[in-house]
Design an enzyme around this catalytic site. Structure first.
Site, PDB file in Angstrom:
ATOM      1  N   LYS A  22       0.829  -1.220   0.000  1.00 50.60           N
ATOM      2  CA  LYS A  22       0.000   0.000   0.000  1.00 50.60           C
ATOM      3  C   LYS A  22       0.855   1.259   0.000  1.00 50.60           C
ATOM      4  CE  LYS A  22      -1.757   1.571   4.020  1.00 50.60           C
ATOM      5  NZ  LYS A  22      -1.564   2.972   4.447  1.00 50.60           N
ATOM      6  N   ASN A  23       1.776   1.336   0.946  1.00 51.35           N
ATOM      7  CA  ASN A  23       2.481   2.603   1.120  1.00 51.35           C
ATOM      8  C   ASN A  23       3.494   2.879   0.006  1.00 51.35           C
ATOM      9  OD1 ASN A  23       0.902   3.165   3.297  1.00 51.35           O
ATOM     10  ND2 ASN A  23       2.375   2.429   4.815  1.00 51.35           N
ATOM     11  N   ARG A  93      -3.954   9.175   3.912  1.00 56.50           N
ATOM     12  CA  ARG A  93      -2.758   9.920   4.260  1.00 56.50           C
ATOM     13  C   ARG A  93      -1.875  10.190   3.032  1.00 56.50           C
ATOM     14  NH1 ARG A  93      -2.061  12.926   8.264  1.00 56.50           N
ATOM     15  NH2 ARG A  93       0.067  13.621   8.406  1.00 56.50           N
ATOM     16  N   CYS A 117      -5.370   7.386   9.421  1.00 53.50           N
ATOM     17  CA  CYS A 117      -5.714   6.791  10.714  1.00 53.50           C
ATOM     18  C   CYS A 117      -5.428   7.757  11.860  1.00 53.50           C
ATOM     19  CB  CYS A 117      -4.926   5.496  10.913  1.00 53.50           C
ATOM     20  SG  CYS A 117      -5.530   4.168   9.882  1.00 53.50           S
ATOM     21  N   ARG A 122       0.227  13.921  13.749  1.00 60.25           N
ATOM     22  CA  ARG A 122       0.941  13.592  12.504  1.00 60.25           C
ATOM     23  C   ARG A 122       1.280  14.885  11.751  1.00 60.25           C
ATOM     24  NH1 ARG A 122      -1.987   8.372   9.815  1.00 60.25           N
ATOM     25  NH2 ARG A 122       0.080   8.013   8.961  1.00 60.25           N
ATOM     26  N   PRO A 123       2.263  15.626  12.268  1.00 59.23           N
ATOM     27  CA  PRO A 123       2.603  16.899  11.615  1.00 59.23           C
ATOM     28  C   PRO A 123       3.253  16.682  10.253  1.00 59.23           C
ATOM     29  CG  PRO A 123       4.179  16.407  13.358  1.00 59.23           C
ATOM     30  CD  PRO A 123       3.146  15.319  13.399  1.00 59.23           C
ATOM     31  N   ILE A 124       3.311  17.753   9.455  1.00 59.52           N
ATOM     32  CA  ILE A 124       3.991  17.658   8.164  1.00 59.52           C
ATOM     33  C   ILE A 124       5.099  18.719   8.057  1.00 59.52           C
ATOM     34  CG2 ILE A 124       2.057  16.603   6.900  1.00 59.52           C
ATOM     35  CD1 ILE A 124       1.717  19.532   5.708  1.00 59.52           C
ATOM     36  N   ASP A 125       5.563  19.192   9.223  1.00 59.95           N
ATOM     37  CA  ASP A 125       6.569  20.257   9.224  1.00 59.95           C
ATOM     38  C   ASP A 125       7.829  19.872   8.440  1.00 59.95           C
ATOM     39  OD1 ASP A 125       6.694  18.400  11.451  1.00 59.95           O
ATOM     40  OD2 ASP A 125       8.441  19.525  12.140  1.00 59.95           O
ATOM     41  N   ASP A 305       3.461  -0.186  12.351  1.00 61.52           N
ATOM     42  CA  ASP A 305       2.248  -0.696  11.698  1.00 61.52           C
ATOM     43  C   ASP A 305       1.968  -2.163  12.042  1.00 61.52           C
ATOM     44  OD1 ASP A 305       2.002   1.778  10.576  1.00 61.52           O
ATOM     45  OD2 ASP A 305       2.703   1.198   8.594  1.00 61.52           O
ATOM     46  N   ARG A 397      -9.256  -0.234   3.692  1.00 55.79           N
ATOM     47  CA  ARG A 397      -8.372   0.803   3.141  1.00 55.79           C
ATOM     48  C   ARG A 397      -7.003   0.221   2.801  1.00 55.79           C
ATOM     49  NH1 ARG A 397      -7.206   5.152   7.036  1.00 55.79           N
ATOM     50  NH2 ARG A 397      -5.560   5.343   5.506  1.00 55.79           N
TER      51      ARG A 397
HETATM   52  N1  EPU Z   1       6.790  13.446  11.749  1.00 49.01           N
HETATM   53  C1  EPU Z   1       7.028  14.750  12.127  1.00 49.01           C
HETATM   54  N2  EPU Z   1       7.017  15.712  11.145  1.00 49.01           N
HETATM   55  C2  EPU Z   1       6.767  15.414   9.842  1.00 49.01           C
HETATM   56  C3  EPU Z   1       6.515  14.084   9.464  1.00 49.01           C
HETATM   57  C4  EPU Z   1       6.535  13.110  10.446  1.00 49.01           C
HETATM   58  O1  EPU Z   1       7.263  15.031  13.297  1.00 49.01           O
HETATM   59  O2  EPU Z   1       6.784  16.325   9.019  1.00 49.01           O
HETATM   60  C5  EPU Z   1       6.824  12.395  12.770  1.00 49.01           C
HETATM   61  C6  EPU Z   1       5.468  11.706  12.935  1.00 49.01           C
HETATM   62  O3  EPU Z   1       4.641  12.400  13.843  1.00 49.01           O
HETATM   63  C7  EPU Z   1       5.884  10.345  13.453  1.00 49.01           C
HETATM   64  C8  EPU Z   1       7.219  10.091  12.754  1.00 49.01           C
HETATM   65  O4  EPU Z   1       7.693  11.367  12.334  1.00 49.01           O
HETATM   66  O5  EPU Z   1       6.134  10.409  14.826  1.00 49.01           O
HETATM   67  C9  EPU Z   1       7.143   9.174  11.556  1.00 49.01           C
HETATM   68  O6  EPU Z   1       6.160   9.637  10.663  1.00 49.01           O
HETATM   69  P1  EPU Z   1       6.230   9.339   9.107  1.00 49.01           P
HETATM   70  O7  EPU Z   1       6.322  10.612   8.390  1.00 49.01           O
HETATM   71  O8  EPU Z   1       7.302   8.308   8.864  1.00 49.01           O
HETATM   72  O9  EPU Z   1       4.833   8.689   8.869  1.00 49.01           O
HETATM   73  P2  EPU Z   1       3.843   8.926   7.680  1.00 49.01           P
HETATM   74  O10 EPU Z   1       4.593   9.199   6.427  1.00 49.01           O
HETATM   75  O11 EPU Z   1       2.771   9.862   8.088  1.00 49.01           O
HETATM   76  C10 EPU Z   1       3.908   6.447   6.910  1.00 49.01           C
HETATM   77  C11 EPU Z   1       2.870   5.407   6.648  1.00 49.01           C
HETATM   78  C12 EPU Z   1       2.284   4.944   7.977  1.00 49.01           C
HETATM   79  C13 EPU Z   1       3.402   4.421   8.867  1.00 49.01           C
HETATM   80  C14 EPU Z   1       4.513   5.458   9.009  1.00 49.01           C
HETATM   81  C15 EPU Z   1       5.725   4.947   9.768  1.00 49.01           C
HETATM   82  C16 EPU Z   1       2.007   6.049   4.502  1.00 49.01           C
HETATM   83  C17 EPU Z   1       0.883   6.568   3.712  1.00 49.01           C
HETATM   84  N3  EPU Z   1       1.836   5.961   5.814  1.00 49.01           N
HETATM   85  O12 EPU Z   1       3.213   7.501   7.566  1.00 49.01           O
HETATM   86  O13 EPU Z   1       1.419   3.894   7.654  1.00 49.01           O
HETATM   87  O14 EPU Z   1       2.893   4.124  10.139  1.00 49.01           O
HETATM   88  O15 EPU Z   1       4.950   5.911   7.714  1.00 49.01           O
HETATM   89  O16 EPU Z   1       6.271   3.842   9.129  1.00 49.01           O
HETATM   90  O17 EPU Z   1       3.041   5.681   3.961  1.00 49.01           O
HETATM   91  C18 EPU Z   1      -0.372   2.441   7.895  1.00 49.01           C
HETATM   92  O18 EPU Z   1      -0.071   1.978   6.782  1.00 49.01           O
HETATM   93  O19 EPU Z   1      -1.234   1.913   8.660  1.00 49.01           O
HETATM   94  C19 EPU Z   1       0.284   3.659   8.349  1.00 49.01           C
HETATM   95  C20 EPU Z   1      -0.168   4.384   9.370  1.00 49.01           C
END
Ligand code: EPU
Length: 431
Positions: A22-23, A93, A117, A122-125, A305, A397
Site C-alpha cells: 500500500k504505502n 494519508r 488513521c 501527525r505533523p507535516i513540518d 504498523d 483501506r
Molecule cells: N513526523 C514529524 N514531522 C513530519 C513528518 C513526520 O514530526 O513532518 C513524525 C510523525 O509524527 C511520526 C514520525 O515522524 O512520529 C514518523 O512519521 P512518518 O512521516 O514516517 O509517517 P507517515 O509518512 O505519516 C507512513 C505510513 C504509515 C506508517 C509510518 C511509519 C504512509 C501513507 N503511511 O506515515 O502507515 O505508520 O509511515 O512507518 O506511507 C499504515 O499503513 O497503517 C500507516 C499508518
C-alpha cells in the site's frame, strides 16, 4: 457499516500470496503523475486507499486505465496543473505525495490536507521544511498544503526525525530540480526504496535509497516505464502473526524475506517456527507464545504498523511482555477493544504492559484504525466463540480481500454489510 463475523479456533493452514505494498503504491501513483508519458504499474493492491487516489487522479485530468485487477496504466501526458481539493482525500494519508509530485512537475501545488488513521499527532513540518529548502514557498492555508516555486534548486536537507512521508515527498519534489539534493537522516523503509526505484526506472537519478543518506541528482525530464510494486511488508507480517496466533501452519508466497526480518525475529523469540525461503516464509506454531518486549522503530526496526497485531499474539503469552510505541502518541486506542475479549493490558503513555491470558473470548468490538482492525481480526481468529468486528471499512483501506484470504486458509470469517438505513443485520455477502 460493514462487519466481520469470526468464529474463532480454526488453525490457519495452507499457502497465501501477498499483494502489492500500500504505502509504496501511494507514493508511486503520485510519482507517476510527474511522468509526461504513460507508465504501467503491476502488482497494484486492490484496496480502498489506492482506489481513492486513482479516482482523484482521474478527476484532475490524469488518464487511469486498469489493464487487469492489479495492473494500472497511468497516463499523465495531458495533465495540467490543478488544485486538488477532493473531499475523499480526508480519508487517507498518502495523498500528500501529490504535493511533492505537482510541485516538482508544475512548480505549484495545492492539495487538501490529508487524513488517515487517527493514531496520534501527525505533523507535516518536515515535508514543508524540505520543500522550502528547495526554494518553494509553502504553507498550510485554508485546509490545504500550498506550495509554489519559481524554480526548485537542489539543497542539503537534514530531517530532524526519520519520516517516511517527508523523505518521499522531498524525493518527488527534487527529482526535476536543478542540481543535487541530499537527504540526511532519511527513512530507509522498503517503500521509500520502491518509490526511488520506480522514479529511477523513469530516468530519475536517485542514489542511496535504503540508507539514511539519499542523493537526488536533478534531471530535466522523466520517461515512460513499466514497474512492479514490492509486496506488502505489513500484510505479510499480519498473515505471519495470524498463522502463529491460531497455532497454524501457513506459507506466505511472493514476499521479500529481508523486509520481514524484524517481525520474524520477534516471532522466533516468542517460540514461533519460521522457515525462510527465497520468496516465501513458512510460519507455524503449536504452543502459547513466550512473552517478549517490543519497541517500535523506523525500518529496519520493528514497524509501528505491526504493533497492534503483535499485541494480539502477546495477549495470550505465558507471561508478561511490553510494547513501547515510539512513533505515534495515540496508537494504543484498540486496547479497550482487546479488553472486551478478555485481554489484560495496562497502558501508560507510550508503554503497554501485556499480561498473557490462556484464551481470548469472542465479543463485539469496534475497529479504531486500519492496523488495529487487522489485529482484532487476529484476536477473533484465535478467540473462543464468535467475534463481531464493526466498521471494517478501515481495514479495507489497506488490506485486499482479507476475509477471502483467511477463509481460504481455513479461517471461519464472513463479511456482512448492514445498510445505513437498516438497523437489522442483513447478511449480504459471505466471502
Ligand atoms: N513526523 C514529524 N514531522 C513530519 C513528518 C513526520 O514530526 O513532518 C513524525 C510523525 O509524527 C511520526 C514520525 O515522524 O512520529 C514518523 O512519521 P512518518 O512521516 O514516517 O509517517 P507517515 O509518512 O505519516 C507512513 C505510513 C504509515 C506508517 C509510518 C511509519 C504512509 C501513507 N503511511 O506515515 O502507515 O505508520 O509511515 O512507518 O506511507 C499504515 O499503513 O497503517 C500507516 C499508518
Amino acid at each position: 457499516m460493514k462487519q466481520f463475523i469470526i468464529n474463532g479456533g480454526n488453525p490457519l493452514k495452507g499457502d497465501v500470496t501477498i499483494g502489492g505494498a500500500k504505502n509504496a503504491a501511494l507514493g508511486i501513483i503520485a510519482a507517476a503523475t510527474m511522468v509526461p508519458e504513460p507508465v504501467i504499474l503491476y502488482n497494484m493492491p486492490d484496496i480502498r486507499d489506492v482506489q481513492i487516489l486513482l479516482d482523484v487522479l482521474k478527476d484532475i485530468g490524469v488518464k487511469v486505465e486498469y489493464q487487469d485487477k492489479h495492473a494500472v496504466k497511468i497516463d499523465a501526458s495531458k495533465f495540467k496543473y490543478k488544485k486538488v481539493d477532493n473531499d475523499e482525500l480526508r480519508l487517507m494519508r498518502g495523498s500528500y505525495y501529490l504535493v511533492g509530485a505537482m510541485l516538482g512537475r508544475f512548480k505549484e501545488a495545492s492539495v487538501l490536507m490529508p487524513g488517515g488513521c487517527n493514531i496520534g499527532n501527525r505533523p507535516i513540518d518536515l515535508h514543508l521544511k524540505g520543500m522550502r529548502a528547495l526554494g518553494a514557498n509553502c504553507d498550510i492555508d485554508g485546509g490545504s498544503i500550498k506550495a509554489t516555486a519559481r524554480r526548485l534548486t537542489g539543497s542539503a536537507i537534514y530531517l530532524d526525525k526519520v519520516s517516511v512521508g517527508a523523505t518521499i515527498n522531498i524525493m518527488l519534489a527534487a527529482v526535476l530540480a536543478y542540481g543535487t539534493t541530499t537527504i540526511e537522516n532519511a527513512a530507509k523503509e522498503p517503500h521509500v526504496v520502491d518509490v526511488a526505484n520506480f522514479l529511477n526506472s523513469c530516468g530519475a537519478k536517485i542514489k542511496g535509497a535504503g540508507t539514511d543518506y539519499i542523493r537526488i541528482y536533478g534531471v530535466q525530464s522523466l520517461h515512460s516505464s513499466t514497474y512492479s510494486i514490492i509486496p506488502d511488508q505489513i500484510e505479510a507480517g499480519t498473515m505471519m502473526i495470524a498463522a502463529a496466533a491460531t497455532k497454524g501452519d501457513v506459507t506466505l508466497r511472493g514476499i521479500i524475506p529481508k523486509h520481514l526480518e524484524a517481525i520474524a525475529a520477534k516471532l522466533s523469540e516468542m517460540g514461533v517456527n519460521i522457515e525462510t525461503g527465497d520468496e516465501s516464509v513458512r510460519v507455524s506454531s503449536n504452543s502459547r507464545p513466550k512473552p517478549v518486549h517490543i519497541t517500535t522503530l523506523p525500518y529496519p526496526g520493528f514497524p509501528t504498523d505491526m504493533q497492534s497485531q503483535i499485541c494480539a499474539l502477546l495477549a495470550t503469552s505465558t507471561g508478561v511482555g511490553y510494547i513501547k510505541e515510539t512513533l505515534y502518541d495515540r496508537r494504543f486506542g484498540y486496547v479497550n477493544e482487546f479488553e472486551r475479549m478478555g485481554a489484560s493490558i495496562v497502558v501508560d503513555n507510550n508503554l503497554a504492559v501485556v499480561t498473557g491470558v490462556p484464551k481470548l473470548k469472542g465479543a463485539r468490538v469496534n475497529t479504531t484504525d486500519m492496523r488495529a482492525g487487522a489485529a482484532l481480526v487476529i484476536a477473533g481468529l484465535m478467540a473462543e466463540g464468535t467475534t463481531t468486528i464493526d466498521n471494517i471499512e478501515f481495514i479495507e483501506r489497506g488490506y485486499e480481500n482479507l476475509a477471502g484470504k483467511l477463509k481460504a486458509l481455513g479461517g471461519d470469517i464472513s463479511l456482512v454489510d448492514i445498510p445505513d438505513d437498516d438497523d437489522s443485520l442483513e447478511e449480504k455477502n459471505i466471502i
